[in-house]
Enzyme design. Sequence first.
Site, short mmCIF file in Angstrom:
data_model
loop_
_atom_site.label_atom_id
_atom_site.label_comp_id
_atom_site.label_asym_id
_atom_site.label_seq_id
_atom_site.Cartn_x
_atom_site.Cartn_y
_atom_site.Cartn_z
N LYS A 1 13.39 -4.56 5.15
CA LYS A 1 14.23 -3.74 4.29
C LYS A 1 13.50 -2.45 3.91
O LYS A 1 12.30 -2.47 3.60
CB LYS A 1 14.60 -4.54 3.05
N SER B 1 22.25 -5.47 -1.28
CA SER B 1 21.64 -4.26 -0.76
C SER B 1 20.85 -4.47 0.53
O SER B 1 20.37 -3.51 1.12
CB SER B 1 20.70 -3.68 -1.84
N SER C 1 21.33 -9.44 -3.61
CA SER C 1 21.13 -8.60 -2.42
C SER C 1 20.74 -9.35 -1.16
O SER C 1 20.77 -8.78 -0.08
CB SER C 1 20.08 -7.52 -2.72
#
Length: 477
Positions: free
Chosen positions: A81, A156, A180
């Site tokens: 990420k 996210s 997320s």
Amino acid sequence: MPDESLALLSVEETVRRVRAREVSPMDVLEACMARVDRFNPELNAVVTLNPRAREEAEALASRIARGEDVGPLAGVTVGIKDVTEVAGVRTTYGSPLFADHVPEHDAWVVQRLRAAGAIILGKTNTPEFAAGGNTFNPVFGRTRNPWNPARSAGGSTGGGAAGLAAGMFGLAQGTDLGGSLRIPASFCGIVGLRPSVGLVPTLPQDYLWDTLQVTGVMGRGAGDVARGLQAVAGATDRAPLAQPMAERDFAAAVRDADARGLRVAYCRDIAGIGIDAGVERVCREGAFALAQAGAHVEEIDLDLSYGRPAFLALRGHWFVSQLYPHLDKLDGFGPNVANNVRAGLATRVQDLAAGEAARRRIWEQFRDFFSRYDLLLTPTMAVPPFVVEENYPATVDGKEMATYVDWLAPTFVLSLTGLPVASVPAGLDAEGMPVGLQIVAPPRGEERALAAASLVQRLRPIGLPSDRSTAHTDEGR
């Protein structure tokens, strides 16, 4: 031409073949890169490639040839990420302020992935500073859902989830503050696990005593997540929050999963915001499917709606604490991040105290719950994947939301608990989009959550997006 089927192997099968020298780490990496080339221009899941990935794969192959122990993730490709530092690879946090930022050191979780033999393929898309349930930012734009590119991939960790579903890598690393790792898992039809606070060190971190955000992994199957978690979990003296790891074997829990005798409770709407009828139907079917395998499944009412204002207050404090070194750059943040920081700065101490009181109440409520049940199952999301250009859905079950983040409440009220929570695909809705089911386990119960997730996957398989249906399956998927 690369054999793209290698990109869709389970983690267990990838490691077996690489260790046995049936395939090389380069073969696996090239298969994944071929899928990046084919699908990423539309999906926008991977935003920066690791320029040394091939070199690292070749080095791993040399170690295997010398007979070295190359680790439990040998040859598995991982997407990181873009809020997690990778040495020598651009890490932007989705923010124009850091568009050209290249860290000098790996984050702790990346170090552990490398030590386990994984190959870092690149960085995956995220909202700015991971703030939001839909993945877009001014640096890289929007990530699209592999099941329908007109829909959101969630957030996210949306780039990680979309990349996994499209077969671009074998594992995805991510973070989870309010959902997320679970929201995009639900939207993209994969497995995400929010681990217990402190199980996986989140380092480096400006907010060192953070009890809301955790680091974890996603995979196409519960067995993949189990093997990824095994490699990255465990205490370090650099992190003040830690969970014990002695004699824990997440993969064995998946392998030996058995529903017989499980006491399972299903709640359709823990957050009190309503739920889309099609989403609820799929989740109900997924939960009660466990009864077919010998579990006792009961529907209950569990009201955690009082956790909504609590989370919002604590979330504001989190943003101020996490971004404290950069508060002088507040005007340079995007509106979502800036507004969250400003809300945090305006939060009263009394609101924070009320938030902590609500956390205690929820914790005590779950202590009582787990005296009677082994697991709680509840929908991950109250809505199906929405149009990607919408920053968030306008309504939930036809009703306007009280706040713009209310649609995330089914996940974020559970973040308050610090408990392990998985999201597993429970089926497809009427439009053929994945629907995720949350599995809440007792304290330090990651094994139980992953085992149940594997059972749901066996009972309710959805496969991968239709034009990527050549996936191999095995015991760990």
